[in-house]
Motif scaffolding. Structure first.
Motif, PDB file in Angstrom:
ATOM      1  N   PRO A   1      87.709 -35.237  12.013  1.00 31.54           N
ATOM      2  CA  PRO A   1      86.634 -36.235  12.166  1.00 31.54           C
ATOM      3  C   PRO A   1      85.438 -35.711  12.943  1.00 31.54           C
ATOM      4  O   PRO A   1      84.305 -36.146  12.701  1.00 31.54           O
ATOM      5  N   ASP A   2      85.668 -34.752  13.855  1.00 28.86           N
ATOM      6  CA  ASP A   2      84.549 -34.214  14.633  1.00 28.86           C
ATOM      7  C   ASP A   2      83.633 -33.328  13.798  1.00 28.86           C
ATOM      8  O   ASP A   2      82.551 -32.954  14.268  1.00 28.86           O
ATOM      9  N   ASP A   3      84.048 -32.975  12.584  1.00 28.22           N
ATOM     10  CA  ASP A   3      83.253 -32.095  11.731  1.00 28.22           C
ATOM     11  C   ASP A   3      82.550 -32.864  10.614  1.00 28.22           C
ATOM     12  O   ASP A   3      82.150 -32.268   9.614  1.00 28.22           O
ATOM     13  N   VAL A   4      82.407 -34.161  10.761  1.00 27.25           N
ATOM     14  CA  VAL A   4      81.760 -34.992   9.742  1.00 27.25           C
ATOM     15  C   VAL A   4      80.443 -35.514  10.306  1.00 27.25           C
ATOM     16  O   VAL A   4      80.401 -36.056  11.417  1.00 27.25           O
ATOM     17  N   THR A   5      79.367 -35.335   9.560  1.00 29.93           N
ATOM     18  CA  THR A   5      78.037 -35.820   9.931  1.00 29.93           C
ATOM     19  C   THR A   5      77.655 -36.967   9.011  1.00 29.93           C
ATOM     20  O   THR A   5      77.758 -36.842   7.792  1.00 29.93           O
ATOM     21  N   VAL A   6      77.211 -38.070   9.614  1.00 35.32           N
ATOM     22  CA  VAL A   6      76.789 -39.249   8.852  1.00 35.32           C
ATOM     23  C   VAL A   6      75.345 -39.559   9.225  1.00 35.32           C
ATOM     24  O   VAL A   6      75.011 -39.639  10.416  1.00 35.32           O
ATOM     25  N   ALA A   7      74.503 -39.729   8.223  1.00 36.06           N
ATOM     26  CA  ALA A   7      73.090 -40.070   8.432  1.00 36.06           C
ATOM     27  C   ALA A   7      72.706 -41.146   7.433  1.00 36.06           C
ATOM     28  O   ALA A   7      73.326 -41.281   6.364  1.00 36.06           O
ATOM     29  N   ASP A   8      71.666 -41.927   7.779  1.00 39.38           N
ATOM     30  CA  ASP A   8      71.201 -42.958   6.863  1.00 39.38           C
ATOM     31  C   ASP A   8      69.971 -42.477   6.117  1.00 39.38           C
ATOM     32  O   ASP A   8      69.510 -41.344   6.299  1.00 39.38           O
ATOM     33  N   ALA A   9      69.434 -43.339   5.258  1.00 43.84           N
ATOM     34  CA  ALA A   9      68.317 -42.942   4.402  1.00 43.84           C
ATOM     35  C   ALA A   9      67.040 -42.694   5.182  1.00 43.84           C
ATOM     36  O   ALA A   9      66.136 -42.017   4.688  1.00 43.84           O
ATOM     37  N   THR A  10      66.932 -43.225   6.399  1.00 45.28           N
ATOM     38  CA  THR A  10      65.742 -42.999   7.219  1.00 45.28           C
ATOM     39  C   THR A  10      65.800 -41.686   7.987  1.00 45.28           C
ATOM     40  O   THR A  10      64.858 -41.356   8.691  1.00 45.28           O
ATOM     41  N   GLY A  11      66.906 -40.962   7.880  1.00 47.21           N
ATOM     42  CA  GLY A  11      67.061 -39.712   8.603  1.00 47.21           C
ATOM     43  C   GLY A  11      67.681 -39.852   9.972  1.00 47.21           C
ATOM     44  O   GLY A  11      67.763 -38.884  10.724  1.00 47.21           O
ATOM     45  N   LYS A  12      68.137 -41.036  10.323  1.00 48.27           N
ATOM     46  CA  LYS A  12      68.771 -41.258  11.625  1.00 48.27           C
ATOM     47  C   LYS A  12      70.219 -40.799  11.576  1.00 48.27           C
ATOM     48  O   LYS A  12      70.974 -41.183  10.682  1.00 48.27           O
ATOM     49  N   VAL A  13      70.601 -39.968  12.532  1.00 47.76           N
ATOM     50  CA  VAL A  13      71.966 -39.468  12.598  1.00 47.76           C
ATOM     51  C   VAL A  13      72.848 -40.541  13.216  1.00 47.76           C
ATOM     52  O   VAL A  13      72.630 -40.968  14.355  1.00 47.76           O
ATOM     53  N   LEU A  14      73.826 -40.974  12.461  1.00 48.89           N
ATOM     54  CA  LEU A  14      74.753 -42.006  12.933  1.00 48.89           C
ATOM     55  C   LEU A  14      75.980 -41.417  13.594  1.00 48.89           C
ATOM     56  O   LEU A  14      76.574 -42.040  14.467  1.00 48.89           O
ATOM     57  N   SER A  15      76.391 -40.224  13.162  1.00 50.44           N
ATOM     58  CA  SER A  15      77.537 -39.545  13.752  1.00 50.44           C
ATOM     59  C   SER A  15      77.355 -38.061  13.528  1.00 50.44           C
ATOM     60  O   SER A  15      77.094 -37.626  12.394  1.00 50.44           O
ATOM     61  N   ALA A  16      77.487 -37.265  14.609  1.00 51.35           N
ATOM     62  CA  ALA A  16      77.270 -35.833  14.543  1.00 51.35           C
ATOM     63  C   ALA A  16      78.561 -35.100  14.874  1.00 51.35           C
ATOM     64  O   ALA A  16      79.461 -35.661  15.518  1.00 51.35           O
ATOM     65  N   PRO A  17      78.708 -33.830  14.441  1.00 50.50           N
ATOM     66  CA  PRO A  17      79.924 -33.065  14.759  1.00 50.50           C
ATOM     67  C   PRO A  17      80.123 -32.947  16.260  1.00 50.50           C
ATOM     68  O   PRO A  17      79.182 -32.742  17.028  1.00 50.50           O
ATOM     69  N   GLY A  18      81.361 -33.090  16.684  1.00 50.71           N
ATOM     70  CA  GLY A  18      81.694 -32.980  18.092  1.00 50.71           C
ATOM     71  C   GLY A  18      81.363 -34.206  18.892  1.00 50.71           C
ATOM     72  O   GLY A  18      81.542 -34.229  20.103  1.00 50.71           O
ATOM     73  N   GLY A  19      80.866 -35.243  18.232  1.00 46.64           N
ATOM     74  CA  GLY A  19      80.488 -36.448  18.981  1.00 46.64           C
ATOM     75  C   GLY A  19      79.051 -36.363  19.423  1.00 46.64           C
ATOM     76  O   GLY A  19      78.597 -35.363  19.967  1.00 46.64           O
ATOM     77  N   SER A  20      78.315 -37.375  19.218  1.00 45.20           N
ATOM     78  CA  SER A  20      76.900 -37.400  19.579  1.00 45.20           C
ATOM     79  C   SER A  20      76.728 -37.983  20.973  1.00 45.20           C
ATOM     80  O   SER A  20      77.275 -39.035  21.296  1.00 45.20           O
ATOM     81  N   ALA A  21      75.985 -37.267  21.795  1.00 37.65           N
ATOM     82  CA  ALA A  21      75.737 -37.766  23.145  1.00 37.65           C
ATOM     83  C   ALA A  21      74.954 -39.072  23.102  1.00 37.65           C
ATOM     84  O   ALA A  21      75.195 -39.995  23.875  1.00 37.65           O
ATOM     85  N   ALA A  22      74.003 -39.130  22.151  1.00 35.39           N
ATOM     86  CA  ALA A  22      73.240 -40.366  22.027  1.00 35.39           C
ATOM     87  C   ALA A  22      74.134 -41.526  21.599  1.00 35.39           C
ATOM     88  O   ALA A  22      74.001 -42.646  22.073  1.00 35.39           O
ATOM     89  N   SER A  23      75.076 -41.231  20.695  1.00 30.42           N
ATOM     90  CA  SER A  23      75.995 -42.279  20.260  1.00 30.42           C
ATOM     91  C   SER A  23      76.891 -42.738  21.398  1.00 30.42           C
ATOM     92  O   SER A  23      77.143 -43.924  21.569  1.00 30.42           O
TER      93      SER A  23
END
Length: 527
Positions: free
Chosen positions: A207-229
């Motif tokens: 799961p830490d190696d999956v990147t999810v982004a929306d159509a606006t280019g906003k990163v919803l989930s980044a590898p290793g866990g997002s600090a912003a998230s």
């Protein structure tokens, strides 16, 4: 039946003909309005109910299906930007069967494991791996699009080639691009669902190696866990705790000092550090022994009390034995020492604290001095302290002050709301008055038309009565002149009623001729 229908039709025509021009206009307009309303209700009731025929169609499939529906004359509607085709509910299944026989929809962009159906014997290993990866990406696309709020999804997998003679392999990674419905955003739970769904579907993908982004280019989930998230999640948790305490305190203060006389703010800092505490306790027995013990013993035996020492020898049991022999060889010397370590019962416990505990808590309360002068600030402070569990040792604080509230904005807003309510009420009354006046006018016109028709009917009855009386008088005169011939022609009561109805019909059909006849009879009678 025909005579009855003709009779009622003639009466209606006569009644309508007796109306004035205004009454006729009202009847015509009212009848037209009733017919139009009935037509609209019938059209609404008979309108077909549409149901989805196909959803999430590609542009090619949608165009092919619409073309076929136009050719067959089937009614349809488009929804969801043309990706959903709606047809009448009773035609859904027959239309699907007919289109399936023609190979529609072709599902040109479905992808998925259907890609593997076209593989042959001559397919290379590279082509097999590429097709397999594309098939997995297509299946994941379709699966993610099934989530509520997701319109489109594109999944890309980066699967490194496995090397047999390499101990370390590059990890498998994945990227997901989702397009949501207008005005919809994915929640944190939905993002985590997408991450774990993709990770669980691909072998070797974490799961830490999956990147999810929306159509606006906003990163919803980044590898290793997002600090912003993570920061957003912590902020949301702190906001939830603060909101819960604020709601509790505000409800309590509203009951104590009255609504609008107190305001409260809560600032909570949570501890998200994960801590583990390990404790080792000694459990002594009834008699507490020393942890270590040592003992030493020496024994000397001589026949004459004299002798000389010799070198000692270490025994196999760890004890030292030294012997001496006297002059006569009868003396003996022994020395021994021992040590022991005593065991003590111990208990080892490990405590792991869950992140999210309250680290510090600060509460501020402001009371309206104009309405809460009789309430002591210290009492409110003690009440707040007990309610939220203020702990001074960890640095929690409570501040309660009294000062006048600025109610200018609240009063202006209340005045605006009152004015809006009054305006709405006035508009409602005016609309009600207009409707009542219109209804009264229509009712008055109907009453006038009814009274006019009744008056005309009474006049017709009077005319008919006069004619009957005139005919009866003439017959009586004739009977007096020739009683024997006209005795059999004396009308009975039922004949008189029939004559009356016939005369009424004659008056309805020929009112002018009857009026001239009556004038002539009256003139003859007066002469």
């Amino acid at each position: 039946m025909r005579e009855t229908t003709t009779k009622y039709f003639n009466r209606f025509r006569a009644t309508f003909g007796s109306f004035t021009a205004g009454q006729k206009a009202v009847v015509v307009v009212g009848g037209a309005a009733v017919l139009l309303a009935g037509f609209l209700v019938f059209q609404w009731a008979s309108a077909p109910t549409y149901a989805p025929l196909y959803s999430n169609l590609s542009s090619e499939d949608a165009a092919a299906v619409v073309e076929e529906l136009d050719a067959s004359g089937t009614a349809y509607e488009l929804a969801d930007g043309g990706t959903t085709i709606m047809v009448p509910q009773d035609a859904v299944y027959p239309t699907r069967i007919r289109l399936s026989g023609q190979g529609l929809p072709a599902d040109t962009e479905a992808g998925g494991y259907s890609i593997l159906d076209d593989q042959g014997i001559s397919t290379s290993e590279f082509q097999e791996q590429t097709d397999f990866k594309r098939a997995m990406e297509g299946e994941l696309d379709n699966t993610i699009e099934a989530i509520d709020g997701v319109n489109t999804a594109v999944v890309h997998l980066a699967i490194p080639q496995k090397d047999v003679f390499t101990s370390e392999q590059d990890p498998t990674t994945a990227s997901v691009l989702v397009g949501t419905s207008p005005g919809r955003t994915l929640s944190a739970e939905q993002v985590q669902a997408i991450v774990h769904l993709v990770a669980s579907s691909v072998d070797g993908l974490e799961p830490d190696d999956v990147t999810v982004a929306d159509a606006t280019g906003k990163v919803l989930s980044a590898p290793g866990g997002s600090a912003a998230s993570d920061a957003s999640a912590r902020t949301q948790q702190e906001a939830a705790v603060q909101e819960a305490m604020h709601t509790k305190l505000q409800a309590m203060l509203d009951q104590v000092v009255g609504p609008g006389n107190a305001t409260v703010q809560v600032t909570a800092t949570l501890d998200f550090d994960k801590q583990t505490t390990e404790t080792l306790d000694y459990q002594p027995d009834e008699v507490v022994p020393a942890l270590t013990e040592s003992a030493q013993q020496e024994t000397y035996t001589s026949a004459d009390g004299t002798g000389t020492a010799t070198n000692g020898v270490v025994g196999t049991d760890g004890q030292t034995e030294v012997g001496t022999t006297g002059a006569n060889g009868a003396s003996d010397y022994n020395s021994s020492s021992s040590s022991r370590t005593n065991g003590v019962d111990t208990v080892r416990s490990t405590v792991e604290s869950t992140p999210g505990a309250i680290e510090t808590l600060h509460v501020g309360v402001v009371l309206d001095s104009a309405t809460t002068q009789a309430i002591a600030a210290a009492d409110i402070e003690n009440l707040v302290t007990s309610t939220v569990g203020i702990n001074a040792r960890r640095g929690d604080t409570v501040s309660v002050v009294q000062m006048p509230f600025d109610r200018t904005a609240a009063d202006a807003a209340a005045a605006e709301l009152a004015a809006a309510a009054d305006a709405e009420a006035a508009a409602g009354r005016q609309d009600l008055y207009q409707k009542a006046a219109l209804g009264g006018a229509v009712l008055l016109m109907l009453l006038l038309a009814w009274f006019q028709a009744r008056r005309r009917a009474k006049k017709r009855e009077q005319r008919a009565t006069m004619i009957v009386e005139q005919v009866t008088a003439e017959r009586q005169a004739l009977a007096a002149a020739a009683p024997a011939e006209l005795a059999a022609a004396e009308p009975e009561e039922n004949e008189t009623d029939l004559m009356r109805e016939e005369l009424v019909q004659i008056i309805d059909r020929q009112p002018d001729e009857v009026a001239d006849l009556l004038r002539g009879w009256l003139a003859e009678k007066s002469a």
